[in-house]
Design an enzyme around this catalytic site. Structure first.
Site, mmCIF file in Angstrom:
data_model
loop_
_atom_site.group_PDB
_atom_site.id
_atom_site.type_symbol
_atom_site.label_atom_id
_atom_site.label_comp_id
_atom_site.label_asym_id
_atom_site.label_seq_id
_atom_site.Cartn_x
_atom_site.Cartn_y
_atom_site.Cartn_z
ATOM 1 N N LYS A 88 0.840 -1.195 0.000
ATOM 2 C CA LYS A 88 0.000 0.000 0.000
ATOM 3 C C LYS A 88 0.877 1.248 0.000
ATOM 4 O O LYS A 88 1.846 1.344 0.754
ATOM 5 C CB LYS A 88 -0.907 -0.007 1.226
ATOM 6 N N ARG A 132 -10.052 1.127 7.062
ATOM 7 C CA ARG A 132 -9.438 0.148 7.961
ATOM 8 C C ARG A 132 -8.867 0.807 9.207
ATOM 9 O O ARG A 132 -8.797 0.199 10.268
ATOM 10 C CB ARG A 132 -8.407 -0.703 7.224
ATOM 11 N N GLN A 160 -10.709 11.421 9.256
ATOM 12 C CA GLN A 160 -10.610 10.254 10.133
ATOM 13 C C GLN A 160 -11.420 10.430 11.407
ATOM 14 O O GLN A 160 -11.885 9.442 11.988
ATOM 15 C CB GLN A 160 -9.155 9.958 10.457
ATOM 16 N N GLY A 247 -3.389 9.277 15.586
ATOM 17 C CA GLY A 247 -2.716 10.223 14.706
ATOM 18 C C GLY A 247 -1.219 10.071 14.584
ATOM 19 O O GLY A 247 -0.632 10.475 13.579
ATOM 20 N N ASP A 249 1.557 8.495 13.500
ATOM 21 C CA ASP A 249 2.034 7.425 12.625
ATOM 22 C C ASP A 249 3.473 7.651 12.166
ATOM 23 O O ASP A 249 3.920 7.049 11.199
ATOM 24 C CB ASP A 249 1.113 7.266 11.422
ATOM 25 N N LYS A 253 5.850 12.401 15.632
ATOM 26 C CA LYS A 253 4.498 12.823 16.009
ATOM 27 C C LYS A 253 4.190 12.354 17.429
ATOM 28 O O LYS A 253 4.650 11.308 17.872
ATOM 29 C CB LYS A 253 3.463 12.270 15.033
#
Length: 349
Positions: A88, A132, A160, A247, A249, A253
């Protein structure tokens, strides 16, 4: 006189003349093929497979295009015994809305797990990732949140945020949703959209002025921001709250102060090795406020190897960084349904 013997045909010559069909599916088809309930079921199975050694998951590849505020993530995975493996590619270019474009783009490339041949190109523009990710949050809530949920706080007001509430409604009833965003108008737009979604229970919606107000007496707190400085402070935690952090990822972060994880009675990861490199857990481990041994994987809980919530008052933090097996699971549903229904376009290669 020298005689030249003709070259004998090789196996590669024979194979080069063979054509294979690859399925091309575009976003409109994918949206009709992958419904929320099916995605939720597939993602839960994927968590179980991953944490029981039945899946392969390489490290995430991250690429930044800093001059255009672009982030690209590449994830891959395979569920052992499954018909496909997948890669992906998803991107977020945060200035795109100023150009009249969606910030999100992406696709999933699906391969036959028996031969390695390309099987499908899912031109989903990030829809599979979107759904997902929401499903992962719902799986976490299903196993970690209290049964009686009154108030849900969502920190962040992008796409999201909407998806997390939509998917949460599949596993829990709730009576109030609070949406906080740095931009109050955008938070209100998120609330307006949520009121129109089918499947959302009739409840009260609010746009609080601060994160602290949003979290007050909330049963579930879902964070869906790209924050690089903590938004959630430990003193705002209430007994029995379930924190679902979505959030973070990337390694830089951070939505939760490390004290939040130190205070938690239970810490759950989608993938412990991955969460030790990015997300919330790695900040707390590196700061020395928790040991990695305190963390269990969500798949251990879905598999029945570890318990979910065991008391009404325990504070649970779940760190969801996104794992490639979720993409494979969702893509497999799309591929199987598309072939059964004769959907998509086939090309010979």
């Amino acid at each position: 006189m020298v005689s030249i013997r003709p070259r004998q045909p090789s196996l590669s010559d024979n194979l080069s003349g063979m054509s294979r069909d690859v399925l091309i599916l575009r976003e409109a088809d994918i949206r009709t093929l992958l419904d929320p309930a099916a995605c939720l079921e597939a993602v839960e199975r994927a968590f179980t497979a991953y944490s029981t050694g039945q899946a392969q998951l390489p490290s995430v590849i991250a690429l930044d295009v800093a001059e255009n505020r672009g982030e690209i993530h590449m994830k891959a995975g395979h569920l052992r015994g499954g018909p496909y493996y997948a890669i992906k590619i998803i991107s977020g270019f945060w200035d795109n809305p100023q150009l009249g474009l969606s910030p999100y783009n992406g696709m999933v490339v699906v391969f036959d797990a028996k031969t390695g041949a390309p099987a499908g190109f899912l031109l989903d523009n990030g829809f599979i990732t979107d759904l997902r990710t929401g499903a992962a949050g719902a799986v976490a809530a299903k196993h970690l949140a209290r049964k009686d949920v009154r108030t849900v706080a969502v920190i962040g007001c992008g796409g999201q945020a909407r998806r997390q509430v939509e998917m949460l409604a599949l596993v829990r009833k709730f009576r109030e949703v609070r949406v906080w965003g740095r931009d109050t108008a955008k938070a209100q737009a998120c609330v307006d959209d949520l009121t129109k979604l089918p499947g959302i229970p009739a409840c009260h919606f609010a746009v609080p002025e601060s994160v602290q107000q949003a979290m007050e007496n909330a049963d579930i707190v879902i964070t869906v921001t790209p924050a690089r400085k903590p938004l959630i402070r430990v003193e705002w935690l209430q007994p029995g709250v379930t924190m679902i952090a979505v959030g973070s990822d990337g390694p830089d972060k951070q939505e939760l102060d490390t004290g939040v994880l130190a205070r938690a009675n239970r810490i759950v990861a989608d993938s412990l090795p991955q969460c030790l490199r990015l997300g919330e857990i790695h900040h707390a481990v590196e700061a020395g406020v928790i040991a990695k041994e305190k963390v269990v994987e969500l798949g251990e809980i879905t598999a029945g190897l570890k318990p979910g919530r065991i008391s009404e008052n325990e504070i649970i933090v779940c760190d969801l960084t996104g794992v490639g097996v979720q993409d494979v699971a969702a893509a497999t549903v799309v591929m199987e349904r598309a072939r059964a229904a004769g959907r998509g376009e086939k090309i010979a290669i």
